[in-house]
Design a protein around this motif. Structure first.
Motif, mmCIF file in Angstrom:
data_model
loop_
_atom_site.group_PDB
_atom_site.id
_atom_site.type_symbol
_atom_site.label_atom_id
_atom_site.label_comp_id
_atom_site.label_asym_id
_atom_site.label_seq_id
_atom_site.Cartn_x
_atom_site.Cartn_y
_atom_site.Cartn_z
ATOM 1 N N SER A 74 -6.899 -2.060 -5.171
ATOM 2 C CA SER A 74 -8.006 -1.420 -4.455
ATOM 3 C C SER A 74 -7.559 -0.029 -4.040
ATOM 4 O O SER A 74 -6.371 0.310 -4.107
ATOM 5 N N SER A 75 -8.513 0.790 -3.598
ATOM 6 C CA SER A 75 -8.214 2.163 -3.212
ATOM 7 C C SER A 75 -9.242 2.650 -2.207
ATOM 8 O O SER A 75 -10.370 2.120 -2.139
ATOM 9 N N THR A 76 -8.855 3.664 -1.453
ATOM 10 C CA THR A 76 -9.819 4.350 -0.588
ATOM 11 C C THR A 76 -10.589 5.408 -1.358
ATOM 12 O O THR A 76 -11.504 6.026 -0.810
ATOM 13 N N ALA A 133 -5.132 9.423 -1.529
ATOM 14 C CA ALA A 133 -5.734 8.090 -1.617
ATOM 15 C C ALA A 133 -4.736 7.055 -1.142
ATOM 16 O O ALA A 133 -3.535 7.142 -1.442
ATOM 17 N N PRO A 146 -14.730 2.151 -2.678
ATOM 18 C CA PRO A 146 -13.557 2.114 -1.799
ATOM 19 C C PRO A 146 -13.441 0.771 -1.080
ATOM 20 O O PRO A 146 -14.415 0.252 -0.533
ATOM 21 N N GLY A 147 -12.238 0.215 -1.131
ATOM 22 C CA GLY A 147 -11.962 -1.052 -0.466
ATOM 23 C C GLY A 147 -12.218 -2.271 -1.306
ATOM 24 O O GLY A 147 -11.755 -3.367 -0.963
ATOM 25 N N ASN A 207 -3.694 3.548 -1.905
ATOM 26 C CA ASN A 207 -3.842 2.589 -3.002
ATOM 27 C C ASN A 207 -3.075 1.321 -2.685
ATOM 28 O O ASN A 207 -1.979 1.374 -2.095
ATOM 29 N N THR A 231 0.538 5.860 -0.443
ATOM 30 C CA THR A 231 -0.329 7.037 -0.470
ATOM 31 C C THR A 231 -0.059 7.828 -1.731
ATOM 32 O O THR A 231 1.074 8.254 -1.980
ATOM 33 N N THR A 233 0.837 -1.199 0.000
ATOM 34 C CA THR A 233 0.000 0.000 0.000
ATOM 35 C C THR A 233 0.872 1.247 0.000
ATOM 36 O O THR A 233 1.943 1.278 0.613
#
Length: 659
Positions: free
Chosen positions: A531-533, A636, A582-583, A638, A435, A433
């Motif tokens: 995936s991402s927020t 985000a 998201p998610g 990611n 940012t 992950t």
């Protein structure tokens, strides 16, 4: 090593060339396009009567440009027994229909090309056979004409041609290819619409001088960019910037060739490009499709070049030297073009029918030492490569087809511990992950881009009549390979100028040092689970050849090979936008251009994954708002996922080692 054909010894260049300037060629709608005609001359200075075969190039870059048009096309081919026509496009230069020029999105381009070819074929000094040449935008015009199948068009050499405005030229993976923004200023600075408008010319000059500030001030707003001084060009900018789904604009014939190859004239064609050109995927794909669909001979030539290097004649591109055989320049380029057209327009046996269908330069094999910078080392010269050029080496090879069918499509999987391996994942789940902060994007450090041109101030004491605006343009984004470390002179870099692999928003997966050479030649794809927020974000992928540390380069040399992007809202295609939940984990595919590179024994193969490459692509604000019209940005988180059930990997075409 390819066998470049010799120039027949019995052909001597003509001593005289006669030019008829601004011949106004009529189009079907009554508009006339200014055309300079070059012909072999007689002793008394009159043009020879012919008849001659004709070479045509259609340009938006000024038909009287000595370096781009007059010497390498007009004078060269006329001196070798051709009539040559160099034409300003509609609304450009001295041609009529001023104000009706739309960069590469001209609806009449194919018809104008057809009408020009047929006019030339009818002239008393013409033998009725026309060949077309063109690079970049002129190659767009060549393709557009060939799609209309003018009977007089008998052969073509198409260099560095985009074939889809949406897929590679103006956008890529759903993001805007930002090279198009400075490109529009190149066309605006000499737009005939503003020749007599000092205020408009001053506004374009300001925009060309402040290119970086404009890129940093996005989102653009209609009427507020400096391009508003040439309204037809600003309107095109916002087509490029706002429109990410397939629509009538992108379906325009001049912007979408690749779905129309069945209509293309069945004529002998050479397609040429470079591994660091921005249209490599398209040129190689056009060759493959034309070779499949047509009966005429087709040829493909791919060198270790960027968008301009083949014609420049340097052995180096960017910060990397590929050796003496990489250097073409106009001496080789024109020799090869003359062999091609002499065969198909003059019926001279030049041996081109015996040439291999495909000639590619396989990069790699050099010793990795650093040589002193060279004065002609790419557009930047010694400014960027001040510490020298990496000897990456390479050589030419003949192939029977493209892509090579013998290449083994080999997945290199992502594993925990930042490992990249051909071993299939056995762990249930892993992830990495980062940012993505739109206010601090990953800078573009070398890429397959067109030059990002900005205007330099007119030197004190130098007249504008002596040094044109075009003559004082320079690029500020590296178009080619370079070491992946930020540096003060590079746009969008910040202290402490880290290696990109050290940035927290770049996730790196690399192999162990290779036990033997690995040649990667062909099409490259990256398949990830992500995936991402955020509702929308970008995912970039970059293939890197990692040299081990050495005395000359103690930190090693990280050489970019390929890169590309996917905007997540287009993960299921470009017919509609679909924001993310998201998610939620989604599979995506990032299409990288093809390459031919030997990753040497002791090197590592590396895949970098991030969410930006600026200014190569516009930065995703992560908000999910309409493209180019965001009101704010957010960070985000990611994630790329990997494991047994989500085997994220890069698919590399590996050439088997000879026994």
């Amino acid at each position: 090593m390819s066998k470049w054909g010799p120039m027949p010894a019995d052909r001597q260049a003509a001593r005289r060339v006669v030019v008829s300037r601004n011949v106004m060629v009529p189009m079907r709608d009554g508009k006339r396009l200014a055309t300079d005609i070059y012909r072999p001359g007689l002793e008394n200075g009159d043009p020879a009567p012919g008849p001659f075969p004709v070479i045509l190039t259609r340009t938006s870059y000024d038909k009287s440009n000595p370096a781009m048009q007059v010497e390498p096309v007009g004078h060269f081919f006329a001196a070798h027994g051709y009539a040559v026509a160099i034409q300003d496009l509609r609304g450009r230069g001295e041609s009529e229909d001023v104000g009706n020029y739309h960069h590469v999105a001209n609806p009449a381009e194919g018809d104008d090309g057809y009408d020009t070819v047929e006019w030339l074929a009818r002239q008393p000094w013409s033998n009725g056979r026309v060949g077309m040449v063109g690079t970049s935008h002129s190659a767009v015009c060549t393709n557009a004409a060939a799609l209309k199948r003018p009977p007089g068009l008998k052969a073509a050499w198409i260099d560095s041609a985009p074939t889809s405005g949406m897929d590679w030229q103006c956008r890529r993976g759903g993001a805007m290819a930002m090279q198009m923004f400075p490109a529009l200023f190149v066309h605006a600075h000499d737009a005939p619409e503003i020749r007599d408008d000092p205020a408009a010319m001053a506004r374009i000059e300001w925009g060309g001088r402040h290119m970086r500030n404009q890129l940093l001030s996005m989102p653009f707003k209609p009427g507020q960019t400096a391009l508003a001084a040439v309204p037809n060009l600003e309107r095109i900018l916002f087509h490029y910037y706002y429109e990410g789904t397939r629509n009538e604009f992108w379906a325009m014939e001049t912007l979408e060739n690749k779905t129309r190859w069945d209509r293309f004239a069945d004529i002998p064609c050479v397609l040429s490009t470079g591994w660091y050109d921005l249209f490599t995927e398209e040129a190689t794909q056009q060759f493959a499709e034309l070779a499949r669909l047509k009966s005429s001979p087709m040829r493909l030539i791919v060198g270790p070049w960027n968008h301009t290097a083949m014609r420049g004649g340097a052995t180096a591109v960017g910060e990397v030297d590929f050796g003496p055989s990489a250097a073409w320049g106009y001496p080789v380029y024109n020799r090869e073009r003359l062999r091609w057209f002499d065969r198909w327009l003059k019926d001279i046996d030049t041996g081109v029918e015996n040439d291999p269908p495909v000639r590619i330069f396989v990069m790699g094999g050099g010793d990795g030492t650093m040589s002193p910078p060279k004065a002609n080392a790419g557009v930047f010269g010694a400014g960027i490569a001040a510490k020298g050029l990496l000897n990456h080496g390479g050589g030419w090879r003949e192939e029977k087809e493209w892509p090579p069918s013998r290449a083994l499509r080999t997945p290199f999987y992502l594993h925990a511990g930042n490992r990249l391996s051909t071993a299939k994942p056995t762990a249930d789940e892993g992830s990495a992950t980062w940012t993505h902060d739109p206010e601090h994007p990953v800078p573009t450090l070398g890429a397959s881009v067109a030059p990002f041109l900005e205007f330099q101030p007119l030197p004190k004491g130098i007249s504008a009549d002596y040094l044109s605006t075009r003559g004082r343009m320079s690029t500020f984004v590296h178009d080619g390979p370079m070491h992946q470390r930020e540096r003060p002179e590079m746009f969008a870099c910040r202290e402490p100028y880290p290696m990109l692999a050290e940035r927290p928003d770049v996730v790196v997966f690399q192999t162990e040092p290779l036990a033997e050479d690995v040649e990667v030649t062909g099409l490259v794809r990256v398949h990830l689970w992500v995936s991402s927020t955020a509702l929308d974000t970008d995912f970039t992928a970059k293939l890197v050849d990692v040299y081990p540390p050495s005395t000359e380069v103690p930190e090693g040399y990280h050489m970019n090979i390929l890169d590309s992007i996917l905007r997540a809202r287009f993960r299921e295609g470009f017919t509609e936008e679909k924001l993310m939940e998201p998610g939620t984990i989604y599979p995506i595919t990032i299409v990288l251009p093809p390459t031919a590179n030997v990753f040497a024994r002791g090197h590592r193969i590396r895949l970098d994954i991030a969410s930006s490459s600026f200014p190569q692509f516009d930065v995703n604000p992560n908000t999910g708002e309409p493209l180019g019209r965001h009101t704010h940005t957010i960070r985000a988180l990611n994630t790329v996922h990997f494991g047994r059930d989500r085997p994220s990997h890069i698919l590399l075409p590996v050439i088997p080692r000879e026994a």
